[in-house]
Motif scaffolding. Sequence first.
Motif, PDB file in Angstrom:
ATOM      1  N   THR A 152       2.140  -2.767  -2.057  1.00  0.00           N
ATOM      2  CA  THR A 152       3.136  -3.352  -2.845  1.00  0.00           C
ATOM      3  C   THR A 152       4.060  -2.537  -3.454  1.00  0.00           C
ATOM      4  O   THR A 152       3.947  -1.375  -3.589  1.00  0.00           O
ATOM      5  CB  THR A 152       2.595  -4.251  -3.982  1.00  0.00           C
ATOM      6  OG1 THR A 152       2.135  -3.702  -5.034  1.00  0.00           O
ATOM      7  CG2 THR A 152       1.142  -5.337  -3.280  1.00  0.00           C
ATOM      8  N   ASN A 153       5.157  -3.070  -4.086  1.00  0.00           N
ATOM      9  CA  ASN A 153       6.235  -2.133  -4.714  1.00  0.00           C
ATOM     10  C   ASN A 153       5.510  -1.721  -5.988  1.00  0.00           C
ATOM     11  O   ASN A 153       6.161  -0.634  -6.414  1.00  0.00           O
ATOM     12  CB  ASN A 153       7.427  -3.025  -5.074  1.00  0.00           C
ATOM     13  CG  ASN A 153       7.243  -3.852  -6.388  1.00  0.00           C
ATOM     14  OD1 ASN A 153       6.077  -4.679  -6.483  1.00  0.00           O
ATOM     15  ND2 ASN A 153       7.991  -3.973  -7.301  1.00  0.00           N
ATOM     16  N   GLU A 154       4.410  -2.240  -6.501  1.00  0.00           N
ATOM     17  CA  GLU A 154       3.559  -1.653  -7.834  1.00  0.00           C
ATOM     18  C   GLU A 154       2.776  -0.535  -7.155  1.00  0.00           C
ATOM     19  O   GLU A 154       1.956   0.122  -8.285  1.00  0.00           O
ATOM     20  CB  GLU A 154       3.001  -2.467  -8.386  1.00  0.00           C
ATOM     21  CG  GLU A 154       3.829  -3.569  -9.204  1.00  0.00           C
ATOM     22  CD  GLU A 154       3.178  -4.807  -9.878  1.00  0.00           C
ATOM     23  OE1 GLU A 154       1.872  -4.451 -10.208  1.00  0.00           O
ATOM     24  OE2 GLU A 154       3.664  -5.779  -9.925  1.00  0.00           O
ATOM     25  N   GLY A 155       2.538  -0.260  -5.895  1.00  0.00           N
ATOM     26  CA  GLY A 155       1.722   0.931  -5.447  1.00  0.00           C
ATOM     27  C   GLY A 155       0.191   0.307  -5.257  1.00  0.00           C
ATOM     28  O   GLY A 155      -0.583   1.167  -4.950  1.00  0.00           O
ATOM     29  N   LEU A 156       0.161  -1.039  -5.378  1.00  0.00           N
ATOM     30  CA  LEU A 156      -1.252  -1.512  -5.116  1.00  0.00           C
ATOM     31  C   LEU A 156      -1.505  -1.797  -3.635  1.00  0.00           C
ATOM     32  O   LEU A 156      -0.548  -2.209  -2.910  1.00  0.00           O
ATOM     33  CB  LEU A 156      -1.244  -2.918  -5.870  1.00  0.00           C
ATOM     34  CG  LEU A 156      -0.972  -2.945  -7.550  1.00  0.00           C
ATOM     35  CD1 LEU A 156      -0.994  -4.350  -8.007  1.00  0.00           C
ATOM     36  CD2 LEU A 156      -2.124  -1.864  -8.134  1.00  0.00           C
ATOM     37  N   VAL A 157      -2.761  -1.609  -3.510  1.00  0.00           N
ATOM     38  CA  VAL A 157      -3.085  -1.546  -1.785  1.00  0.00           C
ATOM     39  C   VAL A 157      -3.215  -3.278  -1.477  1.00  0.00           C
ATOM     40  O   VAL A 157      -3.735  -3.958  -1.846  1.00  0.00           O
ATOM     41  CB  VAL A 157      -4.570  -1.072  -1.843  1.00  0.00           C
ATOM     42  CG1 VAL A 157      -5.187  -1.289  -0.275  1.00  0.00           C
ATOM     43  CG2 VAL A 157      -4.563   0.417  -1.884  1.00  0.00           C
ATOM     44  N   PHE A 158      -2.388  -3.392  -0.223  1.00  0.00           N
ATOM     45  CA  PHE A 158      -2.279  -4.581   0.163  1.00  0.00           C
ATOM     46  C   PHE A 158      -2.791  -4.832   1.488  1.00  0.00           C
ATOM     47  O   PHE A 158      -3.717  -5.985   1.932  1.00  0.00           O
ATOM     48  CB  PHE A 158      -0.681  -4.981   0.405  1.00  0.00           C
ATOM     49  CG  PHE A 158      -0.585  -6.602   0.859  1.00  0.00           C
ATOM     50  CD1 PHE A 158      -0.869  -7.623   0.115  1.00  0.00           C
ATOM     51  CD2 PHE A 158      -0.022  -6.585   2.039  1.00  0.00           C
ATOM     52  CE1 PHE A 158      -0.564  -8.819   0.564  1.00  0.00           C
ATOM     53  CE2 PHE A 158       0.164  -8.014   2.648  1.00  0.00           C
ATOM     54  CZ  PHE A 158      -0.030  -9.077   1.963  1.00  0.00           C
ATOM     55  N   ARG A 159      -2.976  -3.944   2.312  1.00  0.00           N
ATOM     56  CA  ARG A 159      -3.828  -3.811   3.534  1.00  0.00           C
ATOM     57  C   ARG A 159      -4.152  -2.454   3.777  1.00  0.00           C
ATOM     58  O   ARG A 159      -3.498  -1.463   3.555  1.00  0.00           O
ATOM     59  CB  ARG A 159      -2.744  -3.991   4.885  1.00  0.00           C
ATOM     60  CG  ARG A 159      -2.306  -5.480   4.971  1.00  0.00           C
ATOM     61  CD  ARG A 159      -3.135  -6.639   5.269  1.00  0.00           C
ATOM     62  NE  ARG A 159      -2.598  -7.926   5.542  1.00  0.00           N
ATOM     63  CZ  ARG A 159      -2.607  -8.637   4.709  1.00  0.00           C
ATOM     64  NH1 ARG A 159      -3.264  -8.641   3.432  1.00  0.00           N
ATOM     65  NH2 ARG A 159      -2.123 -10.006   4.802  1.00  0.00           N
ATOM     66  N   GLY A 160      -5.419  -2.379   4.308  1.00  0.00           N
ATOM     67  CA  GLY A 160      -5.968  -0.867   4.299  1.00  0.00           C
ATOM     68  C   GLY A 160      -6.842  -0.434   3.282  1.00  0.00           C
ATOM     69  O   GLY A 160      -7.398  -1.358   2.567  1.00  0.00           O
ATOM     70  N   PRO A 161      -7.052   0.741   3.147  1.00  0.00           N
ATOM     71  CA  PRO A 161      -6.751   1.846   4.091  1.00  0.00           C
ATOM     72  C   PRO A 161      -7.216   1.655   5.328  1.00  0.00           C
ATOM     73  O   PRO A 161      -8.232   1.460   5.699  1.00  0.00           O
ATOM     74  CB  PRO A 161      -7.278   3.092   3.194  1.00  0.00           C
ATOM     75  CG  PRO A 161      -7.511   2.618   1.833  1.00  0.00           C
ATOM     76  CD  PRO A 161      -8.080   1.166   1.811  1.00  0.00           C
ATOM     77  N   TYR A 162      -6.563   2.181   6.311  1.00  0.00           N
ATOM     78  CA  TYR A 162      -6.824   2.077   7.704  1.00  0.00           C
ATOM     79  C   TYR A 162      -7.611   3.362   8.047  1.00  0.00           C
ATOM     80  O   TYR A 162      -7.367   4.518   7.417  1.00  0.00           O
ATOM     81  CB  TYR A 162      -5.778   1.990   8.464  1.00  0.00           C
ATOM     82  CG  TYR A 162      -4.830   0.857   8.227  1.00  0.00           C
ATOM     83  CD1 TYR A 162      -5.172  -0.352   8.230  1.00  0.00           C
ATOM     84  CD2 TYR A 162      -3.587   1.111   7.983  1.00  0.00           C
ATOM     85  CE1 TYR A 162      -4.495  -1.471   8.253  1.00  0.00           C
ATOM     86  CE2 TYR A 162      -2.651  -0.183   7.821  1.00  0.00           C
ATOM     87  CZ  TYR A 162      -3.276  -1.585   7.689  1.00  0.00           C
ATOM     88  OH  TYR A 162      -2.330  -2.489   7.623  1.00  0.00           O
ATOM     89  N   SER A 163      -8.376   3.443   9.112  1.00  0.00           N
ATOM     90  CA  SER A 163      -9.289   4.537   9.333  1.00  0.00           C
ATOM     91  C   SER A 163      -8.222   5.402  10.362  1.00  0.00           C
ATOM     92  O   SER A 163      -7.210   5.096  10.668  1.00  0.00           O
ATOM     93  CB  SER A 163     -10.222   4.284  10.271  1.00  0.00           C
ATOM     94  OG  SER A 163     -10.139   3.621  11.509  1.00  0.00           O
ATOM     95  N   ASP A 164      -8.650   6.570  10.583  1.00  0.00           N
ATOM     96  CA  ASP A 164      -7.751   7.562  11.064  1.00  0.00           C
ATOM     97  C   ASP A 164      -7.858   7.171  12.448  1.00  0.00           C
ATOM     98  O   ASP A 164      -6.762   7.641  13.388  1.00  0.00           O
ATOM     99  CB  ASP A 164      -8.297   9.095  10.955  1.00  0.00           C
ATOM    100  CG  ASP A 164      -7.962   9.661   9.481  1.00  0.00           C
ATOM    101  OD1 ASP A 164      -7.458   8.806   8.575  1.00  0.00           O
ATOM    102  OD2 ASP A 164      -8.357  10.740   9.135  1.00  0.00           O
ATOM    103  N   ALA A 165      -9.062   6.976  13.147  1.00  0.00           N
ATOM    104  CA  ALA A 165      -9.273   6.685  14.555  1.00  0.00           C
ATOM    105  C   ALA A 165      -8.453   5.489  15.010  1.00  0.00           C
ATOM    106  O   ALA A 165      -8.090   4.580  14.290  1.00  0.00           O
ATOM    107  CB  ALA A 165     -10.872   6.681  14.826  1.00  0.00           C
ATOM    108  N   ALA A 166      -8.308   5.301  16.237  1.00  0.00           N
ATOM    109  CA  ALA A 166      -7.617   4.416  17.152  1.00  0.00           C
ATOM    110  C   ALA A 166      -8.701   3.385  17.430  1.00  0.00           C
ATOM    111  O   ALA A 166      -9.356   3.230  18.542  1.00  0.00           O
ATOM    112  CB  ALA A 166      -6.923   4.981  18.385  1.00  0.00           C
ATOM    113  N   ASP A 167      -8.951   2.417  16.423  1.00  0.00           N
ATOM    114  CA  ASP A 167      -9.921   1.466  16.638  1.00  0.00           C
ATOM    115  C   ASP A 167      -9.417   0.421  16.589  1.00  0.00           C
ATOM    116  O   ASP A 167      -8.250  -0.172  16.568  1.00  0.00           O
ATOM    117  CB  ASP A 167     -11.196   1.678  15.537  1.00  0.00           C
ATOM    118  CG  ASP A 167     -10.643   2.106  13.977  1.00  0.00           C
ATOM    119  OD1 ASP A 167      -9.419   1.563  13.979  1.00  0.00           O
ATOM    120  OD2 ASP A 167     -11.287   2.763  13.458  1.00  0.00           O
ATOM    121  N   SER A 168     -10.125  -0.844  15.679  1.00  0.00           N
ATOM    122  CA  SER A 168      -9.641  -2.093  15.642  1.00  0.00           C
ATOM    123  C   SER A 168      -8.625  -2.403  14.429  1.00  0.00           C
ATOM    124  O   SER A 168      -8.239  -3.496  14.637  1.00  0.00           O
ATOM    125  CB  SER A 168     -10.981  -3.048  15.482  1.00  0.00           C
ATOM    126  OG  SER A 168     -11.528  -2.717  14.120  1.00  0.00           O
TER     127      SER A 168
END
Length: 755
Positions: free
Chosen positions: A110-126
């Motif tokens: 978000t604009n406050e730096g709060l995680v909204f989605r993720g963190p995502y893995s490095d790999a090409a997965d789901s």
Amino acid sequence: MKKIYFHYILPFFRKDCFIIKKPSESINIVLAIVMVIILQSLPKHIVAQNTYSYSYQNVTRNVGGGTLEKGDIIEVRALVLVNVTTNNFYYIDTIRTGTQFVSGSLKIVTNEGLVFRGPYSDAADSDLGVYDVSGGVPRVRVNLGAGAASPTAGTGPAQFGSTSGGGKVIPNDKPKYYGKTLFIVAYRLLITANFDDIINLTGNYYYDNKNFRFNYAGIKVIQNQGLCANFSSATFSAESDFGSGNIQNRVLGANVPGYSQVNLGPNAPGDGYYSIANNTSANGTTNDAGPYKPNPARVFDVWDIIGDHTGAADPLLGNPPTPASPKTNGGYMLVVNAAYATGEVYRDQIKDVCPNTYYEFSAWIRNICGKCSLDSNGLSPMTPGALPNLAFTINDIDYFTTGNIPYNKKWEKRGFIYKTGPTETQFNITIKNNAPGGGGNDWVLDDIKLATCYPNLIMNPGDTAKSCSGLMIHLSDTVKSYFNNYNNFCWEKSTDGTVWTSTGVCGTKVPVLKDGLWVYVVDTVFTPVAADSGTFYRLKVATTFSNLSDAKCVVNNSQKVFLKVYNMDCSALEAQFLSFIGKITNDKSTLKWVSKNEEDLKEYEVEKSTDGINFYKSGSVTAVNDFNGANYIYNDPELISSAVYYRLKLISKNVESQKYSKAIVLYNRNTSFKITTANPFRSNLKVDIFVPADGNVELNLCDMYGKIVSKKSVQLSKGNSQVTMDEVNRLPVGLYILRAMSNGIVVQNKLYKSN
């Protein structure tokens, strides 16, 4: 109807004119004129369909700020404000030279730096994010929005060559911001570049078969030098403190790119606007003790009501707000409600600076809203929200970031040291907003300062030099500087202490590091005649030889020495020292010396110093006046707790002539509590400690702001011990204070951290 008119009239005007297709459409022409005026008056970020911006924050130095150094971690933030429905939305970025991707850091915030989605893995997965190094090009990709596909089609570069896979994003989706959607693709980079390299970041948003490419101007990788205490303000524009006035809102605007100026009011300035005011009250009431929501005295019912910073008795608290009635003159400040998009907030040009010179570029900033946050649903939990985070640039290249400016009802000073080039006499400065608006990021700016870190020049003797005609006289000046570039010098003389001319004795010296300062001594020896009596002498220094003749760049603040020459017998000055020694017993000094040729000597004056520079009279011993020599003893009545310097001044009984011995230094090695360290220190800091009894010792290493950067508490046994301070290898180069406390006794050393 408004939409019909708007789209219907757009074909009828260009930038400079509009074309009448038929007379019946004249009403639309009038509407076109009105629309052009409205569009031109709006900030650019409102006119655009979607708003994009690109910034970063130095995670390593997010508290207190700092320059970007090798080993730091930054968080790249690619922002988008969605105003219209957007399809096939995705983001791709190439990891730039001089950086290294931090595994597991790719996410949506978000604009406050709060995680909204993720963190995502490095790999090409789901999940919807991927980091890939196939083909030798490290890149990240995130597919965005409803219906987005995981970037798993193919392997390696195929994921990044695909022009599909993005989803749909609509306005007023989460995270919500006043009927719009605002989110940030973020990931972290480890800085691997060397000092003086420039990091060039870039990234791409793809949508609706289009793309928006970011090209960041650059970030300089430099060592943090701290801020110098011995400074003098340099030439700067009138905007450095924004002036003063007896009306709340200054009429004259400032160079605030991309923002529009408005007067303060109940709902102004809004996002993307600024004011220049002498208080931040919405209605002229200057009481900051009132409630929040509702409170008509506060902007948006929540802003602090404060005055400016210039000349405040307490620089952290600033000035009280200037009352509107009766009209009172008060200092102005820049009041900013940050735009959604990050970018420039202030720009100015600095002229008439000196080449090869270190300057402090700093400003005072205050967060003025502790109740401005918005959550992902667009509701306010009445917390600070997005915190101000600024970047200071020179010629459009980032040199320093402030870190997050906390909401603590205090002004915060942030700044760095910049060294001009060999021929540089002017440069542009910019203050950029690293954090987005929309729920917080409301702040004030004042006292933008450019200052020179001048050296100290210490003359010996300090006031009057006495000699006899035909006998050599010796003058010296100790140059102590925060930096090692003031190494060009010239001796000057004057008959009135006002108009100075060169003696022709000029040159360069190589300073050495001593107790955290760069030091060298300049000597001059000459043989005066009686006519020279009444002449003044001084030393001037500069960073280049040409700067010695530039009045604004030369430093000539050494104390001028008055020369007094006697045209008579000066045999007393022929006295010679055979030895001069001393020792400390029971915390007191005993001095011994032997001299000869002293038949015209009146007395020896014993001078004392704690720093080897500034001496004062400790006592005197009457001369024996023996041509063949004499032995002397002097007992200093004062207790000695650490190091002390002594020298002898020989005073003639016939004329006012004098001569100095060499200086000696004595150390009390039986002091009750002492610390010693290697100075300068580098990757580790080892502290030798002596304690007279078993007990606890607390060690605090502080920067020049007084902030503790490393601390340690140890239990030690009587006698000598060695303690290693942890985590000092990543501290920036500069001055530090090591403070040690034991059984109520405090001792401290000034240290220098070098490469």
